[in-house]
Design an enzyme around this catalytic site. Structure first.
Site, mmCIF file in Angstrom:
data_model
loop_
_atom_site.group_PDB
_atom_site.id
_atom_site.type_symbol
_atom_site.label_atom_id
_atom_site.label_comp_id
_atom_site.label_asym_id
_atom_site.label_seq_id
_atom_site.Cartn_x
_atom_site.Cartn_y
_atom_site.Cartn_z
ATOM 1 C CD GLU A 1 -2.187 2.096 1.045
ATOM 2 O OE1 GLU A 1 -2.841 2.767 0.222
ATOM 3 O OE2 GLU A 1 -1.429 2.609 1.887
ATOM 4 C CB SER A 2 1.408 3.833 -2.575
ATOM 5 O OG SER A 2 0.065 4.231 -2.658
ATOM 6 C CB CYS B 1 1.599 -3.011 -7.424
ATOM 7 S SG CYS B 1 -0.176 -2.820 -7.386
ATOM 8 N NE ARG C 1 -3.112 5.043 -3.385
ATOM 9 C CZ ARG C 1 -3.906 5.362 -2.391
ATOM 10 N NH1 ARG C 1 -4.681 6.415 -2.484
ATOM 11 N NH2 ARG C 1 -3.916 4.633 -1.318
ATOM 12 C CB ILE D 1 -3.216 -7.227 -5.911
ATOM 13 C CG1 ILE D 1 -2.866 -8.665 -6.316
ATOM 14 C CG2 ILE D 1 -3.937 -7.194 -4.563
ATOM 15 C CD1 ILE D 1 -1.829 -9.328 -5.419
ATOM 16 N NE ARG D 2 -8.364 -0.809 -3.190
ATOM 17 C CZ ARG D 2 -8.423 0.094 -2.254
ATOM 18 N NH1 ARG D 2 -7.549 0.088 -1.280
ATOM 19 N NH2 ARG D 2 -9.349 1.000 -2.271
ATOM 20 C CG HIS E 1 1.853 -7.735 -7.567
ATOM 21 N ND1 HIS E 1 2.555 -7.304 -6.464
ATOM 22 C CD2 HIS E 1 0.660 -7.101 -7.528
ATOM 23 C CE1 HIS E 1 1.824 -6.448 -5.785
ATOM 24 N NE2 HIS E 1 0.669 -6.298 -6.404
ATOM 25 C CD GLU F 1 5.789 -8.976 -7.167
ATOM 26 O OE1 GLU F 1 6.049 -8.483 -8.288
ATOM 27 O OE2 GLU F 1 4.922 -8.497 -6.411
#
Ligand code: GLN
Length: 198
Positions: free
Chosen positions: A56-57, A83, A112, A138-139, A178, A180
């Site tokens: 979450e940024s 992300c 966002r 994811i979001r 993502h 990864e």
């Protein structure tokens, strides 16, 4: 053998998956990599490259500020943000939280949470400049503007979801998804760039 010291910001988010993707990428590249789990400002000092994971940024921003790392992160020459990490790299953010700050390193605007809420997260095969891959969103944000110096590396339909920018001797890579979770292709690409730009 060439060697690199690569940090993964380890205050929050999907740290382990990035470490695993780096280790997988290294096998293919035949280089030696020291991975540093970055938790303090001091950990940033020896790095050739840094990965900022998703999560979450605003939480990432606050934790980095608490540790006195926020400004010092800007000194790392090669940074890969996924992300929330991509949001942290962006110069402009749409739908930012009140008081939200970023590192303002990459000349992009990100929107966002543009794909909706957490339960609207999805996985799909996407085409990228590095080949097709399964991508997890994811979001996730969307990249809604790219500056002249920014190269687009992947789209989801018309939407930009990965890009890179070289600024002076610096290199930045940002993905809205993502990588990864499903592949080490982007990590391999990032490590190769970091080797060039040390
Ligand atoms: N929506 C998150 C944010 O604004 C990012 C989500 C993620 O990193 N998976 O920071």
């Amino acid at each position: 053998m060439q060697s690199l010291t690569v940090g993964v910001l380890a205050l929050h988010g999907d740290v382990r998956e990035h470490v695993e993707a780096i280790n997988e990428a290294v096998v293919n590249l035949k280089i030696s990599v020291i991975v540093v789990l970055v938790r303090t400002a001091g950990d940033l000092e020896t790095l050739d490259a840094l990965i900022i994971p998703g999560g979450e940024s605003t939480t990432l921003q606050k934790l980095c500020e608490r540790e006195g790392m926020f400004q010092k992160m800007k000194k790392v020459k090669n940074i890969f943000g996924t992300c929330a990490g991509a949001i942290l790299l962006a110069k402009e953010v749409l739908h930012a939280s009140e008081g939200q700050k970023t590192l303002e390193l990459v000349d992009i605007e990100v929107d966002r949470n543009a794909y909706g809420r957490q339960n609207e997260s999805f996985e799909k095969v996407i085409k990228t400049e590095l080949g097709s891959m399964n991508a997890v969103f994811i979001r996730a944000p969307k990249i809604t503007r790219v500056g002249k110096g920014v190269k687009v590396l992947a789209r989801n339909g018309a939407e930009i979801i990965a890009c890179e920018e070289r600024v002076g001797g610096r290199y930045y890579l940002a993905t809205c998804f993502h990588p990864e979770y499903t592949s080490s292709t982007f990590h391999k690409y990032f490590l190769k760039e970091a080797l060039r730009k040390r």
